[in-house]
Design a protein around this motif. Structure first.
Motif, short mmCIF file in Angstrom:
data_model
loop_
_atom_site.label_atom_id
_atom_site.label_comp_id
_atom_site.label_asym_id
_atom_site.label_seq_id
_atom_site.Cartn_x
_atom_site.Cartn_y
_atom_site.Cartn_z
N ALA A 1 -77.71 -105.09 -19.09
CA ALA A 1 -78.34 -103.92 -19.45
C ALA A 1 -78.56 -103.84 -21.16
N HIS A 2 -77.81 -104.76 -21.96
CA HIS A 2 -78.18 -104.73 -23.35
C HIS A 2 -79.52 -105.30 -23.60
N ILE A 3 -79.98 -106.49 -22.82
CA ILE A 3 -81.40 -106.63 -22.81
C ILE A 3 -82.36 -105.76 -22.69
N SER B 1 -72.52 -109.69 -28.28
CA SER B 1 -71.71 -108.60 -28.51
C SER B 1 -70.43 -109.00 -28.80
N GLY B 2 -69.45 -107.69 -28.66
CA GLY B 2 -68.20 -108.28 -28.98
C GLY B 2 -67.34 -109.03 -27.86
N GLY B 3 -67.86 -108.87 -26.72
CA GLY B 3 -67.23 -109.48 -25.63
C GLY B 3 -68.12 -110.62 -24.89
N HIS B 4 -69.50 -110.79 -25.42
CA HIS B 4 -70.29 -111.85 -24.76
C HIS B 4 -71.18 -112.36 -25.54
N CYS C 1 -69.45 -114.26 -30.07
CA CYS C 1 -70.03 -114.16 -31.38
C CYS C 1 -69.64 -112.89 -32.31
N GLY C 2 -69.49 -111.67 -31.65
CA GLY C 2 -69.11 -110.56 -32.33
C GLY C 2 -67.56 -110.35 -32.60
N GLU C 3 -66.98 -111.15 -31.62
CA GLU C 3 -65.47 -111.19 -31.65
C GLU C 3 -64.99 -112.02 -32.89
N PHE D 1 -66.79 -112.40 -35.71
CA PHE D 1 -66.82 -111.40 -36.69
C PHE D 1 -65.74 -110.53 -37.04
N ASP D 2 -65.25 -110.32 -35.90
CA ASP D 2 -64.35 -109.24 -35.93
C ASP D 2 -62.89 -109.76 -36.38
N LYS D 3 -62.73 -110.95 -35.43
CA LYS D 3 -61.51 -111.51 -36.14
C LYS D 3 -61.30 -112.10 -37.51
N GLY E 1 -65.79 -105.60 -37.46
CA GLY E 1 -66.01 -106.54 -38.50
C GLY E 1 -67.33 -106.94 -38.98
N GLY E 2 -67.94 -106.83 -37.99
CA GLY E 2 -69.50 -107.45 -38.40
C GLY E 2 -70.12 -106.65 -39.17
N PRO E 3 -70.28 -105.26 -39.09
CA PRO E 3 -71.01 -104.64 -40.34
C PRO E 3 -70.41 -104.73 -41.66
N VAL F 1 -68.63 -107.80 -42.56
CA VAL F 1 -68.89 -109.18 -43.12
C VAL F 1 -70.55 -108.94 -43.77
N GLU F 2 -71.42 -108.47 -42.69
CA GLU F 2 -72.84 -108.45 -43.38
C GLU F 2 -72.84 -107.83 -44.86
N ARG F 3 -72.35 -106.64 -44.80
CA ARG F 3 -72.55 -105.66 -46.07
C ARG F 3 -71.98 -106.79 -47.49
N GLY G 1 -77.26 -106.38 -27.97
CA GLY G 1 -75.87 -106.27 -28.11
C GLY G 1 -75.56 -106.10 -29.73
N GLY G 2 -74.09 -105.89 -30.11
CA GLY G 2 -73.76 -105.27 -31.28
C GLY G 2 -74.31 -106.05 -32.45
N VAL G 3 -74.10 -107.59 -32.33
CA VAL G 3 -74.46 -108.47 -33.46
C VAL G 3 -75.93 -108.46 -33.59
N MET H 1 -77.70 -106.17 -34.17
CA MET H 1 -77.82 -105.13 -35.50
C MET H 1 -77.78 -105.77 -36.75
N ASN H 2 -77.29 -107.14 -36.82
CA ASN H 2 -77.47 -108.05 -38.09
C ASN H 2 -78.59 -108.05 -38.66
N GLY H 3 -79.13 -107.56 -39.90
CA GLY H 3 -80.06 -107.96 -40.62
C GLY H 3 -80.50 -109.30 -40.92
N ILE I 1 -75.77 -101.41 -29.91
CA ILE I 1 -74.25 -100.87 -29.46
C ILE I 1 -74.18 -100.51 -28.10
N ASP I 2 -73.11 -100.36 -27.60
CA ASP I 2 -72.94 -99.62 -26.22
C ASP I 2 -73.65 -98.25 -26.19
N ASN I 3 -74.31 -98.12 -25.26
CA ASN I 3 -74.99 -96.83 -25.13
C ASN I 3 -75.32 -96.67 -23.46
O1 KG4 Z 1 -72.27 -104.50 -28.14
P1 KG4 Z 1 -71.06 -103.78 -28.82
O2 KG4 Z 1 -71.31 -102.39 -28.87
O3 KG4 Z 1 -69.75 -104.12 -27.78
C1 KG4 Z 1 -69.81 -104.88 -26.72
O4 KG4 Z 1 -70.16 -104.63 -25.59
O5 KG4 Z 1 -69.06 -105.95 -26.91
O6 KG4 Z 1 -71.00 -104.93 -29.82
C2 KG4 Z 1 -69.89 -104.69 -30.82
C3 KG4 Z 1 -69.70 -105.96 -31.57
C4 KG4 Z 1 -68.67 -106.07 -32.52
O7 KG4 Z 1 -67.93 -107.40 -32.19
C5 KG4 Z 1 -69.22 -105.90 -33.86
O8 KG4 Z 1 -68.42 -106.42 -34.90
C6 KG4 Z 1 -70.74 -106.47 -33.80
O9 KG4 Z 1 -70.91 -105.83 -32.42
N1 KG4 Z 1 -71.20 -105.94 -34.84
C7 KG4 Z 1 -71.86 -106.76 -35.76
C8 KG4 Z 1 -72.76 -106.17 -36.47
N2 KG4 Z 1 -72.80 -104.67 -35.98
C9 KG4 Z 1 -71.81 -104.87 -35.10
N3 KG4 Z 1 -71.90 -108.11 -35.89
C10 KG4 Z 1 -72.55 -108.57 -36.65
N4 KG4 Z 1 -73.18 -107.91 -37.88
C11 KG4 Z 1 -73.69 -106.76 -37.62
N5 KG4 Z 1 -73.96 -106.03 -38.63
#
Ligand code: KG4
Ligand code: ZN
Length: 340
Positions: free
Chosen positions: A113-115, A137-140, A163-165, A167-169, A180-182, A184-186, A271-273, A275-277, A300-302
């Motif tokens: 669904a993220h696609i 995303s945070g999980g995939h 990948c998102g995981e 950034f978070d770790k 962590g992603g937002p 790190v990006e900022r 997926g959440g990542v 978002m990264n510009g 992000i999840d919606n």
């Molecule tokens: O899709 P999502 O809301 O949750 C899952 O289904 O996993 O994604 C959340 C992930 C987190 O790991 C968060 O750090 C990452 O998306 N994320 C980013 C950015 N914004 C959110 N990663 C890198 N840059 C960003 N700007």
């Protein structure tokens, strides 16, 4: 057609109403503050929170969109993957509604669904195919080849961290909270991505897979080495270099996939990542195919993305009576492309 989407796979309860490809209302209630003291999502707590919020959120969505429950034509719900207790709340709520309203119920794969978040970016989503699609995303970290909007052939996934995981770790290692992603990006925005050399994971022409744990470990040792000397300027350089390699790996795998699947006309990213510009800028500059990103609100999840994929599945399934049984569970995955 009015489609209701319901999402409860992790720590966000989400309800959306869409009319074909147009979002009427998309509500997301985050549990982030509830889990913060524990340093991660507690499954049992997540399930109870979903249970508290899901019915009021549904009524609020109907009110906002100006639709009565009887006006809903289809119900799409996240069936997996996710936390079992959390999934069962959304799935059971959706089943109850579907039975009470006598409407079709469509189970949806959350990662796929993220696609479909990108449906809200382009007027004619179906014209993008065949395509390569990426969920980061945070999980995939999943890369697919898609012949059409409902066929997902998985061609690469992570062998360790997503990948998102990562950034978070890494953000946590440097003293920052979730997500962590937002952060790190900022911070990386003012840094020099070439200031520090990073290990290149999964180089060109190697295995079609992602790997992020080596980069994370490198960042741990770098943190120890820099102890005391981690000024704001140094941190900006460190994060910029880390982010660059985390994203370069994605670029390498997309380029490799483009060679393997020359029929692909577009790259779709969600997926959440997404978002990264910096990822968006690199994709536009470095890739030979146009990259379509889901709008940031649907990265992000919606639940709008759940409704969008549910609607596509409904349209592409010949025998629509399968959706009237309401007999879905949270353990099996269903592939309607083969014609149930
Ligand atoms: O899709 P999502 O809301 O949750 C899952 O289904 O996993 O994604 C959340 C992930 C987190 O790991 C968060 O750090 C990452 O998306 N994320 C980013 C950015 N914004 C959110 N990663 C890198 N840059 C960003 N700007
Ligand atoms: Zn997600």
């Amino acid at each position: 057609m009015i489609i209701l989407g319901i999402e409860s796979s992790c720590d966000e309860t989400a309800v959306a109403l869409i009319r074909d490809g147009e979002v009427l209302c998309s509500l997301v209630s985050s549990q982030i503050e509830v889990h913060r003291p524990f340093g991660g999502v507690v499954p049992e707590v997540a399930a109870r929170e979903h249970l508290n919020i899901i019915a009021p959120l549904f009524h609020q969505a109907c009110e906002t969109a100006g639709i009565t429950p009887e006006g809903i034509d289809l119900i799409a719900v996240t069936q997996g993957p996710g936390l079992m207790g959390a999934l069962l709340v959304g799935l059971s709520f959706a089943k109850g509604l579907a039975v009470a309203l006598n409407k079709p119920l469509i189970p949806v794969d959350h990662v796929h669904a993220h696609i479909h978040g990108a449906v809200f970016e382009v007027p004619n989503f179906a014209n993008l195919f065949p395509a390569l699609s990426l969920v980061v995303s945070g999980g995939h970290s999943n890369l697919y080849f898609m012949e059409n909007p409902t066929s997902f052939k998985l061609i690469a996934a992570t062998i360790d961290d997503a990948c998102g995981e990562c950034f978070d770790k890494v953000a946590k290692l440097y003293g920052f909270g979730y997500p962590g992603g937002p952060v790190v990006e900022r911070i990386a925005r003012t840094g020099n991505p070439k200031a520090y050399e990073m290990p290149k994971m999964m180089p060109e022409n190697k295995r079609m897979a992602f790997s992020y744990s080596g980069l994370k470990t490198h960042m741990l040792y770098l943190r120890k080495k820099l102890e005391g000397g981690l000024t704001d300027a140094v941190l900006a350089d460190v994060f910029a270099a880390f982010q660059e390699e985390a994203l370069n790996q994605i670029m390498r795998k997309l380029k490799q996939a483009m060679h393997l699947y020359p029929a692909a006309k577009h790259i779709i990213v969600g997926g959440g990542v997404a978002m990264n510009g910096r990822l968006r800028a690199k994709a536009a500059k470095e890739l030979a195919l146009p990259a379509i990103f889901a709008p940031r609100a649907y990265c992000i999840d919606n639940a709008a993305m759940i409704a969008a994929l549910g609607w596509q599945r409904y349209q592409s399934t010949i025998d629509k009576t399968v959706f009237s049984d309401h007999n879905w569970d949270a353990y099996a995955r269903y592939d309607f492309t083969v014609g149930v």
